[in-house]
Design an enzyme around this catalytic site. Structure first.
Site, PDB file in Angstrom:
ATOM      1  N   SER A 122      -3.222  12.428  -0.761  1.00  0.00           N
ATOM      2  CA  SER A 122      -2.597  11.132  -0.518  1.00  0.00           C
ATOM      3  C   SER A 122      -2.998  10.557   0.828  1.00  0.00           C
ATOM      4  O   SER A 122      -2.869   9.351   1.051  1.00  0.00           O
ATOM      5  CB  SER A 122      -1.072  11.232  -0.611  1.00  0.00           C
ATOM      6  OG  SER A 122      -0.575  12.200   0.294  1.00  0.00           O
ATOM      7  N   VAL A 149       1.374   3.630   2.343  1.00  0.00           N
ATOM      8  CA  VAL A 149       2.219   3.783   3.527  1.00  0.00           C
ATOM      9  C   VAL A 149       3.194   2.628   3.650  1.00  0.00           C
ATOM     10  O   VAL A 149       4.368   2.821   3.990  1.00  0.00           O
ATOM     11  CB  VAL A 149       1.355   3.919   4.797  1.00  0.00           C
ATOM     12  CG1 VAL A 149       2.219   3.940   6.053  1.00  0.00           C
ATOM     13  CG2 VAL A 149       0.508   5.192   4.737  1.00  0.00           C
ATOM     14  N   CYS A 190      -2.084  11.366  11.208  1.00  0.00           N
ATOM     15  CA  CYS A 190      -1.029  12.148  10.562  1.00  0.00           C
ATOM     16  C   CYS A 190      -1.063  13.628  10.957  1.00  0.00           C
ATOM     17  O   CYS A 190      -0.029  14.225  11.259  1.00  0.00           O
ATOM     18  CB  CYS A 190      -1.126  12.010   9.039  1.00  0.00           C
ATOM     19  SG  CYS A 190      -2.784  12.278   8.381  1.00  0.00           S
ATOM     20  N   LYS A 250     -10.440  13.273  16.031  1.00  0.00           N
ATOM     21  CA  LYS A 250      -9.193  12.536  16.249  1.00  0.00           C
ATOM     22  C   LYS A 250      -8.122  13.473  16.801  1.00  0.00           C
ATOM     23  O   LYS A 250      -7.410  13.135  17.756  1.00  0.00           O
ATOM     24  CB  LYS A 250      -8.683  11.926  14.940  1.00  0.00           C
ATOM     25  CG  LYS A 250      -9.430  10.724  14.425  1.00  0.00           C
ATOM     26  CD  LYS A 250      -8.811  10.310  13.077  1.00  0.00           C
ATOM     27  CE  LYS A 250      -9.684   9.348  12.311  1.00  0.00           C
ATOM     28  NZ  LYS A 250      -9.131   9.068  10.962  1.00  0.00           N
ATOM     29  N   ARG A 293      -9.566  19.350   3.097  1.00  0.00           N
ATOM     30  CA  ARG A 293      -8.827  18.641   2.048  1.00  0.00           C
ATOM     31  C   ARG A 293      -8.575  19.608   0.903  1.00  0.00           C
ATOM     32  O   ARG A 293      -9.491  20.295   0.446  1.00  0.00           O
ATOM     33  CB  ARG A 293      -9.640  17.448   1.543  1.00  0.00           C
ATOM     34  CG  ARG A 293      -8.862  16.534   0.595  1.00  0.00           C
ATOM     35  CD  ARG A 293      -7.832  15.694   1.342  1.00  0.00           C
ATOM     36  NE  ARG A 293      -8.452  14.704   2.208  1.00  0.00           N
ATOM     37  CZ  ARG A 293      -7.772  13.949   3.072  1.00  0.00           C
ATOM     38  NH1 ARG A 293      -6.462  14.086   3.189  1.00  0.00           N
ATOM     39  NH2 ARG A 293      -8.405  13.074   3.833  1.00  0.00           N
ATOM     40  N   GLY A 342       0.812  -1.206   0.000  1.00  0.00           N
ATOM     41  CA  GLY A 342       0.000   0.000   0.000  1.00  0.00           C
ATOM     42  C   GLY A 342       0.849   1.262   0.000  1.00  0.00           C
ATOM     43  O   GLY A 342       2.091   1.204   0.025  1.00  0.00           O
ATOM     44  N   ASN A 355       2.858  13.758   4.965  1.00  0.00           N
ATOM     45  CA  ASN A 355       1.899  12.940   5.705  1.00  0.00           C
ATOM     46  C   ASN A 355       2.144  11.443   5.581  1.00  0.00           C
ATOM     47  O   ASN A 355       1.723  10.668   6.447  1.00  0.00           O
ATOM     48  CB  ASN A 355       0.467  13.257   5.249  1.00  0.00           C
ATOM     49  CG  ASN A 355       0.286  13.151   3.750  1.00  0.00           C
ATOM     50  OD1 ASN A 355       0.884  13.921   2.996  1.00  0.00           O
ATOM     51  ND2 ASN A 355      -0.537  12.224   3.305  1.00  0.00           N
ATOM     52  N   HIS A 402       0.823  17.654   4.424  1.00  0.00           N
ATOM     53  CA  HIS A 402      -0.236  18.356   5.146  1.00  0.00           C
ATOM     54  C   HIS A 402       0.311  19.674   5.703  1.00  0.00           C
ATOM     55  O   HIS A 402       1.447  19.723   6.202  1.00  0.00           O
ATOM     56  CB  HIS A 402      -0.737  17.509   6.316  1.00  0.00           C
ATOM     57  CG  HIS A 402      -1.526  16.308   5.912  1.00  0.00           C
ATOM     58  ND1 HIS A 402      -1.937  16.064   4.619  1.00  0.00           N
ATOM     59  CD2 HIS A 402      -2.010  15.276   6.669  1.00  0.00           C
ATOM     60  CE1 HIS A 402      -2.628  14.930   4.589  1.00  0.00           C
ATOM     61  NE2 HIS A 402      -2.686  14.433   5.809  1.00  0.00           N
TER      62      HIS A 402
END
Length: 341
Positions: free
Chosen positions: A159, A15, A129, A213, A234, A13, A314, A241
């Site tokens: 992303s 990450v 993140c 979060k 976004r 993936g 990020n 970020h």
């Protein structure tokens, strides 16, 4: 020096790929690396250092002999596999939301609360993140001046949603240039040339899950007494970020001292020379490890207020790098073991 068997779960993936890249260049004592992913990807090969590694399916029996597992496979896989991996003697560092707010499992940023690792029970959570880069910047300020309140607005790269979102942004830009109909499926609206004040789902209080979060993770990692509110947005940036952070402290400060503090704090690079157009940019943070901080100035509307701008990649510090730094800290503290095992 003892060498450890590592595994990456979700190795193919976004990450997981960055994890492989960072581990390849790291000086960690890696004896073996096992790559795990979904069954459909079993058998694929990946070149790592001087050899090719065949990807295997992530399943409980695959963790026998693994000492440190880096998870980036989502909450469902983490909840299913991590507890079973721990029973095999494996310490798991998870990048999903699965264990972040569980009081039994530490939520760790090595520059902020590495001592929390001392009480781990085999599973360590990697924070969100946007929380990670903010708290790297806030930690030294809180230690010296005691933070009373934080107002943060984020400007987050696509992303963070995944490769499908990156592809959609690229497709939308091409469609715009061609004068074609602009496709939109990943986000509820077109992201190209737009800004969406909507990351994750909306909750009953009107905040998004992403905003909550940041609030809840700050309480757990840094200080539950800090008053914090967040708005997450976004934007059409591929990687990196950016955050506007307004801070109110209990103690008085001089702005020059705050800048010096940032310059001398771990994990931070100060970029603060507005007279020469020097300030953190998402474009410049892409592929790099630090949290970049700049635009530091006094908030003249309150007695002890600071404004700053921070930027970080990020997928690196916001995800893969922080996970690997946790592993480094576990090894440094001789904590690669399951208590009671």
């Amino acid at each position: 020096m003892k060498k450890y068997t590592f595994a990456i779960v979700g190795a193919l993936g976004n990450v997981g790929s960055v994890m492989r890249e960072i581990l390849e260049a790291s000086s960690l004592p890696i004896g073996d690396l096992i790559l795990m992913d979904i069954p459909e990807n079993e058998g694929q090969t990946v070149r790592w250092r001087d050899r090719h590694i065949t990807v295997i399916t992530a399943q409980p029996e695959a963790f026998h002999g693994v000492e440190i597992a880096l998870f980036s496979a989502g909450s469902t896989a983490a909840l299913e596999l991590a507890p079973k991996a721990v029973k095999c003697g494996c310490v798991c560092i998870d990048n999903s939301t699965a264990f972040r707010m569980d009081p039994e499992h530490p939520l760790v940023i090595p520059e902020v609360n590495p001592e929390a690792l001392e009480n781990h029970k085999g599973i360590i959570a990697n924070p969100n993140c946007s929380t990670i880069q903010m708290l790297v910047a806030l930690k030294p300020i809180h230690d010296k001046y005691t933070i009373k309140r934080v107002v943060v607005s984020t400007y987050q790269a696509v992303s963070g949603t995944g490769q499908a979102a990156v592809q959609e942004l690229e497709d939308q830009v091409r469609a715009f240039a061609d004068g074609s109909e602009i496709p939109a499926s990943v986000y509820p609206y077109q992201i190209a040339f737009n800004a969406l004040p909507h990351i994750d789902v909306f909750e009953e209080n009107g905040y998004t899950k992403e905003e909550m979060k940041m609030i809840k993770e700050t309480y757990k990692i840094l200080d539950p007494e800090i008053q914090i509110t967040a708005t997450t947005v976004r934007i059409p940036v591929v990687s990196g970020h950016s955050e506007s952070v307004n801070i109110e402290t209990v103690k008085q400060f001089e702005i020059t001292d705050v800048k010096t503090l940032m310059e001398n704090s771990p994990g931070i690079v100060l970029e603060d020379d507005p007279a020469n157009n020097v300030y953190p940019l998402a474009l410049n943070a892409d592929g790099k490890d630090p949290v970049y901080v700049g635009r530091i100035r006094r908030d003249e509307s309150i007695e002890n207020g600071i404004n700053l701008w921070c930027v970080s990649d990020n997928l690196r510090k916001g995800a893969a790098l922080n996970t690997i730094q946790i592993a480094e800290e576990l090894i440094r503290r001789d904590l690669v073991r399951i208590p009671g095992a």
